[in-house]
Write a protein that holds these residues in place. Structure first.
Motif, PDB file in Angstrom:
ATOM      1  N   GLY A  16     -16.078  22.370  32.226  1.00  0.00           N
ATOM      2  CA  GLY A  16     -14.716  22.080  31.783  1.00  0.00           C
ATOM      3  C   GLY A  16     -14.292  22.932  30.602  1.00  0.00           C
ATOM      4  N   ALA A  17     -14.915  24.086  30.458  1.00  0.00           N
ATOM      5  CA  ALA A  17     -14.601  25.003  29.361  1.00  0.00           C
ATOM      6  C   ALA A  17     -13.710  26.132  29.877  1.00  0.00           C
ATOM      7  N   THR A  18     -13.217  26.948  28.950  1.00  0.00           N
ATOM      8  CA  THR A  18     -12.336  28.055  29.313  1.00  0.00           C
ATOM      9  C   THR A  18     -12.819  29.333  28.640  1.00  0.00           C
ATOM     10  N   PRO A  19     -12.961  30.430  29.412  1.00  0.00           N
ATOM     11  CA  PRO A  19     -13.342  31.708  28.796  1.00  0.00           C
ATOM     12  C   PRO A  19     -12.110  32.483  28.330  1.00  0.00           C
ATOM     13  N   TYR A  20     -12.255  33.146  27.180  1.00  0.00           N
ATOM     14  CA  TYR A  20     -11.231  34.027  26.640  1.00  0.00           C
ATOM     15  C   TYR A  20     -11.923  35.290  26.148  1.00  0.00           C
ATOM     16  N   THR A  21     -11.144  36.344  25.925  1.00  0.00           N
ATOM     17  CA  THR A  21     -11.686  37.588  25.389  1.00  0.00           C
ATOM     18  C   THR A  21     -11.085  37.864  24.022  1.00  0.00           C
ATOM     19  N   ILE A  22     -11.944  38.198  23.064  1.00  0.00           N
ATOM     20  CA  ILE A  22     -11.483  38.597  21.738  1.00  0.00           C
ATOM     21  C   ILE A  22     -10.907  40.014  21.858  1.00  0.00           C
ATOM     22  N   VAL A  39      -2.005  19.785  19.164  1.00  0.00           N
ATOM     23  CA  VAL A  39      -1.484  20.081  20.497  1.00  0.00           C
ATOM     24  C   VAL A  39      -1.652  21.566  20.854  1.00  0.00           C
ATOM     25  N   GLN A  40      -1.789  22.416  19.856  1.00  0.00           N
ATOM     26  CA  GLN A  40      -1.947  23.850  20.082  1.00  0.00           C
ATOM     27  C   GLN A  40      -3.393  24.244  20.389  1.00  0.00           C
ATOM     28  N   VAL A  41      -4.354  23.410  20.016  1.00  0.00           N
ATOM     29  CA  VAL A  41      -5.769  23.748  20.142  1.00  0.00           C
ATOM     30  C   VAL A  41      -6.212  23.681  21.607  1.00  0.00           C
ATOM     31  N   LYS A  42      -6.755  24.810  22.098  1.00  0.00           N
ATOM     32  CA  LYS A  42      -7.277  24.881  23.463  1.00  0.00           C
ATOM     33  C   LYS A  42      -8.738  24.446  23.521  1.00  0.00           C
ATOM     34  N   GLY A  43      -9.465  24.652  22.420  1.00  0.00           N
ATOM     35  CA  GLY A  43     -10.854  24.231  22.389  1.00  0.00           C
ATOM     36  C   GLY A  43     -11.602  24.816  21.213  1.00  0.00           C
ATOM     37  N   VAL A  44     -12.863  24.386  21.090  1.00  0.00           N
ATOM     38  CA  VAL A  44     -13.760  24.828  20.028  1.00  0.00           C
ATOM     39  C   VAL A  44     -14.807  25.738  20.657  1.00  0.00           C
ATOM     40  N   LEU A  45     -15.187  26.783  19.930  1.00  0.00           N
ATOM     41  CA  LEU A  45     -16.168  27.735  20.440  1.00  0.00           C
ATOM     42  C   LEU A  45     -17.432  27.014  20.881  1.00  0.00           C
ATOM     43  N   TRP A  46     -17.830  27.259  22.135  1.00  0.00           N
ATOM     44  CA  TRP A  46     -19.062  26.702  22.691  1.00  0.00           C
ATOM     45  C   TRP A  46     -20.144  27.774  22.656  1.00  0.00           C
ATOM     46  N   TYR A  47     -19.830  28.948  23.239  1.00  0.00           N
ATOM     47  CA  TYR A  47     -20.738  30.089  23.148  1.00  0.00           C
ATOM     48  C   TYR A  47     -19.945  31.373  23.326  1.00  0.00           C
ATOM     49  N   SER A  48     -20.594  32.490  22.973  1.00  0.00           N
ATOM     50  CA  SER A  48     -19.937  33.794  23.106  1.00  0.00           C
ATOM     51  C   SER A  48     -20.939  34.809  23.631  1.00  0.00           C
ATOM     52  N   VAL A  49     -20.419  35.824  24.330  1.00  0.00           N
ATOM     53  CA  VAL A  49     -21.249  36.906  24.869  1.00  0.00           C
ATOM     54  C   VAL A  49     -20.567  38.228  24.521  1.00  0.00           C
ATOM     55  N   PRO A  50     -21.203  39.029  23.634  1.00  0.00           N
ATOM     56  CA  PRO A  50     -20.594  40.309  23.254  1.00  0.00           C
ATOM     57  C   PRO A  50     -20.369  41.216  24.473  1.00  0.00           C
ATOM     58  N   LYS A  51     -19.261  41.927  24.475  1.00  0.00           N
ATOM     59  CA  LYS A  51     -18.878  42.949  25.451  1.00  0.00           C
ATOM     60  C   LYS A  51     -18.535  42.438  26.850  1.00  0.00           C
ATOM     61  N   LEU A  52     -18.920  41.225  27.195  1.00  0.00           N
ATOM     62  CA  LEU A  52     -18.633  40.730  28.549  1.00  0.00           C
ATOM     63  C   LEU A  52     -17.141  40.506  28.762  1.00  0.00           C
ATOM     64  N   GLY A  53     -16.397  40.281  27.699  1.00  0.00           N
ATOM     65  CA  GLY A  53     -14.955  40.082  27.823  1.00  0.00           C
ATOM     66  C   GLY A  53     -14.229  41.318  28.316  1.00  0.00           C
ATOM     67  N   TRP A  54     -14.715  42.516  27.934  1.00  0.00           N
ATOM     68  CA  TRP A  54     -14.063  43.753  28.385  1.00  0.00           C
ATOM     69  C   TRP A  54     -14.084  43.841  29.900  1.00  0.00           C
ATOM     70  N   LEU A  55     -15.178  43.430  30.510  1.00  0.00           N
ATOM     71  CA  LEU A  55     -15.284  43.490  31.971  1.00  0.00           C
ATOM     72  C   LEU A  55     -14.184  42.654  32.621  1.00  0.00           C
ATOM     73  N   GLY A  56     -13.994  41.452  32.105  1.00  0.00           N
ATOM     74  CA  GLY A  56     -12.959  40.584  32.654  1.00  0.00           C
ATOM     75  C   GLY A  56     -11.558  41.130  32.438  1.00  0.00           C
ATOM     76  N   ASN A  57     -11.349  41.842  31.337  1.00  0.00           N
ATOM     77  CA  ASN A  57     -10.022  42.387  31.035  1.00  0.00           C
ATOM     78  C   ASN A  57      -9.713  43.677  31.768  1.00  0.00           C
ATOM     79  N   THR A  58     -10.731  44.405  32.212  1.00  0.00           N
ATOM     80  CA  THR A  58     -10.484  45.694  32.844  1.00  0.00           C
ATOM     81  C   THR A  58     -10.045  45.569  34.293  1.00  0.00           C
ATOM     82  N   ILE A  59     -10.296  44.423  34.895  1.00  0.00           N
ATOM     83  CA  ILE A  59      -9.909  44.274  36.296  1.00  0.00           C
ATOM     84  C   ILE A  59      -8.988  43.065  36.460  1.00  0.00           C
ATOM     85  N   ASP A  60      -7.991  43.226  37.332  1.00  0.00           N
ATOM     86  CA  ASP A  60      -7.075  42.121  37.581  1.00  0.00           C
ATOM     87  C   ASP A  60      -7.641  41.231  38.700  1.00  0.00           C
ATOM     88  N   GLN A  61      -6.916  40.172  39.051  1.00  0.00           N
ATOM     89  CA  GLN A  61      -7.416  39.190  40.028  1.00  0.00           C
ATOM     90  C   GLN A  61      -7.669  39.826  41.396  1.00  0.00           C
TER      91      GLN A  61
END
Length: 189
Positions: free
Chosen positions: A44-50, A128-150
């Motif tokens: 039930g978590a959500t991934p985001y990219t820094i 009401v603005q808070v989406k969540g609290v940091l659970w875990y992070s993985v360096p550089k993996l966010g770029w992969l998700g951002n480089t390709i569309d659905q």
């Protein structure tokens, strides 16, 4: 050693090397999908990219952050939260809570600051603005998700599945050829 024996040994080494390489690729791809998509979805978590350097050095640009919902009362100083800039706006920021207070109406609010920023953020963050609290992070993996569309992600899934299917067929064919070779060798001897 005779030349056919050397060639057979060479083919065996190449085949084993190919298998090891294929398994490493499969393991890395599966791990990335599990960490970036599967685990957050199940939990039930959500991934985001820094995207900016405001949270450096701990969360540099390109880091995949996975946030879990948490009651506002349980968010304290030092918590890293992901929040909407404006309620209802899809744009989000991930910053650290530096103080917790209450507005004039008694509503809880958070003052945040990027770890690399010199000053606190100007606007307090409402629960009401808070989406969540940091659970875990993985360096550089966010770029992969951002480089390709659905559409590209869907195509990549089909490509990986097709590649795995071809690999399975190749391995199955190799096993059949090996069995035939063993049968011939037994028959000939």
């Amino acid at each position: 050693m005779t030349t056919p024996t050397i060639e057979r040994t060479h083919r065996t080494v190449l085949r084993r090397s190919g298998q090891v390489f294929a398994w490493v690729v499969i393991l890395v791809a599966t791990s990335a999908v599990a960490v970036g998509v599967l685990i957050p979805r199940i939990a039930g978590a959500t991934p985001y990219t820094i995207l900016t350097g405001s949270m450096e050095p701990n969360l540099p640009p390109g880091t995949l952050v996975v946030v879990k919902p948490k009651p506002a009362e349980d968010i304290g100083i030092g918590s890293v939260i992901t929040y909407q800039l404006r309620s209802g706006d899809p744009t989000v920021v991930t910053h650290r809570v530096t103080s917790v207070g209450h507005g004039s109406d008694g509503e809880l609010s958070f003052i945040t600051k990027g770890d690399a920023n010199a000053a606190e953020d100007l606007e307090p963050v409402r629960p009401v603005q808070v989406k969540g609290v940091l659970w875990y992070s993985v360096p550089k993996l966010g770029w992969l998700g951002n480089t390709i569309d659905q559409d590209q992600r869907d195509a990549a899934v089909y490509l990986v599945v097709g590649g795995l299917g071809l690999y399975a067929a190749w391995m199955f064919g190799g096993a059949l050829r090996e069995r035939r070779g063993l049968r011939r060798a037994r028959r000939d001897s």
